[in-house]
Scaffold this active site. Structure first.
Site, short mmCIF file in Angstrom:
data_model
loop_
_atom_site.label_atom_id
_atom_site.label_comp_id
_atom_site.label_asym_id
_atom_site.label_seq_id
_atom_site.Cartn_x
_atom_site.Cartn_y
_atom_site.Cartn_z
CE LYS A 163 -8.41 1.49 -24.02
NZ LYS A 163 -7.83 0.91 -25.26
CE1 TYR A 198 -2.93 3.55 -25.18
CE2 TYR A 198 -4.38 5.45 -25.28
CZ TYR A 198 -4.15 4.13 -24.93
OH TYR A 198 -5.14 3.38 -24.34
CG PHE A 206 -3.40 1.50 -34.15
CD1 PHE A 206 -3.32 1.96 -32.84
CD2 PHE A 206 -2.64 0.39 -34.51
CE1 PHE A 206 -2.50 1.33 -31.92
CE2 PHE A 206 -1.80 -0.24 -33.58
CZ PHE A 206 -1.74 0.23 -32.28
NE ARG A 238 -1.01 -7.36 -20.39
CZ ARG A 238 -1.24 -6.42 -21.29
NH1 ARG A 238 -1.55 -5.19 -20.92
NH2 ARG A 238 -1.16 -6.68 -22.58
CB THR A 281 -5.53 -6.09 -27.69
OG1 THR A 281 -4.43 -6.15 -26.78
CG2 THR A 281 -5.70 -4.68 -28.21
NE ARG A 283 -9.04 -4.83 -23.73
CZ ARG A 283 -7.72 -4.74 -23.62
NH1 ARG A 283 -6.98 -5.84 -23.64
NH2 ARG A 283 -7.14 -3.58 -23.52
CG ASN A 319 -9.56 -2.23 -26.31
OD1 ASN A 319 -9.61 -1.11 -25.82
ND2 ASN A 319 -8.44 -2.88 -26.51
CG HIS A 376 -4.49 1.16 -21.00
ND1 HIS A 376 -3.61 0.74 -21.97
CD2 HIS A 376 -3.73 1.51 -19.93
CE1 HIS A 376 -2.38 0.83 -21.50
NE2 HIS A 376 -2.42 1.30 -20.27
CD GLU A 426 0.58 2.56 -18.75
OE1 GLU A 426 1.01 2.20 -19.86
OE2 GLU A 426 -0.33 1.95 -18.14
#
Ligand code: CMP
Length: 140
Positions: free
Chosen positions: A11, A51, A59, A87, A93, A104, A114, A117, A128
């Site tokens: 990100k 998203y 948010f 993950r 998250t 993270r 964060n 993704h 995706e």
């Protein structure tokens, strides 16, 4: 355990701090192979589409603003049980809840910024991946 694929985004908070390599090393050290990767400036349309599942969330607007605030690196990762493996190495998250050694925990600035993704299921991974990559761009 089957070799599968997942989708990852490094990100804007991470690209801004020049952490693309550091994040990718964490992914590789966790047993994931980068089989496709490109650095892009997401458009607002792409971010809203990607998203869309979150569009009713309070948010959503801020999330889209953040994801277009700088370059991101979209990646396809391959490995045994890739969705879970990714993950696990990403961590929770919210970095405040993330375990020691996760991406993270080490790098994220906040629940929004964060750093990464990762797809939450194999079905979503396929969707995706197809959102950002043609088959010809993925070389395993
Ligand atoms: P990601 O895995 O990219 O999926 C949706 C993102 O929304 C999530 O990571 C967070 O970075 C972001 N987000 C921002 N605020 C929140 C929040 N309050 N709860 C959950 N996710 C949030």
């Amino acid at each position: 355990m089957a070799v599968t694929r997942t989708f990852s985004i490094i990100k804007p908070d991470a690209t801004r701090r020049n952490l693309t390599g550091a994040v990718t090393k964490k992914l590789e050290d966790a047993g994931l192979r980068v089989v496709a990767s490109k650095r892009i400036q997401m458009t607002r349309e792409q971010a809203e589409g990607f998203y869309a599942v979150h569009k009713e969330r309070p948010f959503f607007g801020e999330l889209v603003d953040f994801m277009v605030s700088g370059p991101v690196v979209v990646q396809v990762l391959e490995g045994e049980d890739a969705v879970k493996r990714n993950r696990d190495v990403m961590g929770a998250t919210n970095p405040a809840d993330a375990e020691e050694g996760t991406i993270r925990k080490e790098f994220a600035e906040s629940i929004e910024a964060n750093s990464v993704h990762g797809s939450d299921s194999e079905e979503n991974a396929a969707t995706e991946i197809a959102f950002f990559f043609d088959d010809s761009e993925i070389v395993g």
